[in-house]
Design an enzyme around this catalytic site. Structure first.
Site, PDB file in Angstrom:
ATOM      1  N   GLU A 210       0.776  -1.239  -0.063  1.00 51.16           N
ATOM      2  CA  GLU A 210       0.252   0.005  -0.131  1.00 51.16           C
ATOM      3  C   GLU A 210       0.960   1.239   0.061  1.00 51.16           C
ATOM      4  OE1 GLU A 210      -2.250   0.369   3.525  1.00 51.16           O
ATOM      5  OE2 GLU A 210      -3.603   1.772   2.665  1.00 51.16           O
TER       6      GLU A 210
ATOM      7  N   ASP B  97     -12.287  -0.971   2.168  1.00 57.94           N
ATOM      8  CA  ASP B  97     -11.368  -0.670   3.102  1.00 57.94           C
ATOM      9  C   ASP B  97     -11.865   0.241   4.401  1.00 57.94           C
ATOM     10  OD1 ASP B  97      -8.818  -0.928   4.092  1.00 57.94           O
ATOM     11  OD2 ASP B  97      -8.027   0.870   3.082  1.00 57.94           O
TER      12      ASP B  97
HETATM   13  N1  HPA Z   1      -4.246   0.330   5.838  1.00 54.58           N
HETATM   14  C1  HPA Z   1      -3.642  -0.448   6.867  1.00 54.58           C
HETATM   15  N2  HPA Z   1      -4.116  -0.661   8.257  1.00 54.58           N
HETATM   16  C2  HPA Z   1      -5.326  -0.153   7.836  1.00 54.58           C
HETATM   17  C3  HPA Z   1      -6.379   0.247   7.003  1.00 54.58           C
HETATM   18  C4  HPA Z   1      -5.476   0.558   5.954  1.00 54.58           C
HETATM   19  O1  HPA Z   1      -6.211   1.034   4.929  1.00 54.58           O
HETATM   20  N3  HPA Z   1      -7.249   0.520   7.395  1.00 54.58           N
HETATM   21  C5  HPA Z   1      -7.467   0.065   9.037  1.00 54.58           C
HETATM   22  N4  HPA Z   1      -6.299  -0.430   9.262  1.00 54.58           N
HETATM   23 ZN    ZN Z   2      -7.345  -2.088   4.844  1.00 53.17          ZN
END
Ligand code: HPA
Ligand code: ZN
Length: 339
Positions: free
Chosen positions: A201, A279
């Site tokens: 990410e 998400d």
């Molecule tokens: N990324 C990483 N950790 C998380 C996220 C995310 O989008 N949402 C909740 N915890």
């Molecule tokens: Zn996530």
């Protein structure tokens, strides 16, 4: 792009594979629970909460997300939270949902693991009864905490083994590579849990490789930065690894500059099994259909591509094969009626 395409994606039967239940906490419910539990929150109005949702990176969001989660105290709170999510999901034609929860965000505040579980399970059973919406739970370890803490959480989960399908890894990615959790993932694997992890990410392709090689994941959450590495991309395509992609999250957390440059079309072009997910919909400006619609608006993806994305969501799920087949038949029947 036409509004026809958006309507088409909205009515597609789909699964959601990447949604954090704590990230579905809408400001209205946050206020209601704060009042019910007599907890102070650092906001005066619902509008002030929404106005605070301006992020430039993952950590900005996480700080506010853990703050918001503090209003969740009782079984009823977790039930009401998940019930609200299922009501939204069903309106978006979600037929199956695999939901992350962050037990350490609650047990660290003295909320017992069992309270979280009982509340979530009550809502899940209710959604199945009321809507025929199936769901599964994925326990995420917080990667900013240490591996011993994750082991303690895995022990908490032992009595609930049959009610949790997989373990996952979330929270602050940079500086907390998957390798930090290799032993606890191995232990979870030998207990029979499937494995997923957020990787790529914000973190580099190396973190994605670690998730594959050291955590032995069955699915990758996000995975965007895999595309920087051609060999890794080819491996993900060859192994039909599911990527749970979250376009509006990527936009809000500045993982992408705009949705026109979102890597989803490129992922499909490279033969990756990508899916669309929300998400943390209460924080990122939309539920799953808002994510489908945003990609329909911003990209040249056509109907066939969106059918593929919905198809991938069932194929990438942890449902038994017969259930996957059943859902794919429902999807095919829907598409045939639109032709
Ligand atoms: N990324 C990483 N950790 C998380 C996220 C995310 O989008 N949402 C909740 N915890
Ligand atoms: Zn996530």
């Amino acid at each position: 792009m036409s509004s026809d395409l958006i309507a088409f994606t909205a009515s597609l039967p789909k699964a959601e594979l990447h949604v954090h239940i704590e990230g579905t906490l809408e400001p209205e419910l946050m206020f209601a629970l704060a009042k019910r539990n007599r907890i102070d929150i650092p906001f005066k109005t619902v509008e002030a909460v929404r106005a605070a949702y301006q992020f430039t990176r993952l950590q900005d969001f996480l700080d506010i997300y853990y703050e918001g989660a503090k209003v969740l105290q009782t079984e009823e709170d977790f039930r009401d939270l998940a019930r609200a999510y299922f009501n939204r999901a069903v309106a978006d034609n979600v037929r199956h949902a695999e939901i992350f929860f962050d037990p350490q965000a609650h047990t660290a505040r003295g909320v017992p693991f069992g309270v979280v579980m009982k509340g979530l399970l009550a809502a899940m059973e209710g959604a199945e009864r009321a809507y025929g919406l199936s769901s599964k739970l994925i326990l995420c370890f917080l990667r900013h905490l240490d591996q011993d803490d994750a082991f303690a959480t895995l022990r908490d989960a032992e009595p609930w083994r049959e009610k949790i399908v997989a373990v996952g890894l979330d929270s602050s990615e940079m500086g907390h590579p998957p390798s930090k959790f290799a032993r606890v993932f191995a232990a979870a694997g030998s207990m029979g849990f499937k494995r997923v992890a957020h990787a790529g990410e914000e973190g580099p392709p190396e973190y994605v490789r670690e998730a594959l090689d050291l955590l032995k994941v069955h699915r990758l959450d996000h995975g965007n930065r895999s595309l920087e590495d051609a060999d890794l991309t080819a491996r993900l395509a060859r192994t039909a690894m599911t990527l749970t992609v979250c376009p509006l999250s990527n936009l809000k957390l500045c993982v992408v500059k705009d949705l026109k440059s979102h890597p989803l079309p490129e992922m499909l072009a490279q033969g990756l099994r990508a899916t669309i997910n929300s998400d943390d919909p209460a924080y990122f400006g939309g539920y799953i259909n808002d994510n489908y619609a945003a990609m329909a608006k911003a990209s040249r993806l056509d109907r066939a591509a969106f059918v593929m994305l919905a198809r991938n969501s069932f194929l990438g799920s942890f449902l038994p094969e017969a259930e996957v087949t059943k859902y794919l038949e429902v999807l095919d029947a829907y598409v045939a009626r639109q032709a």
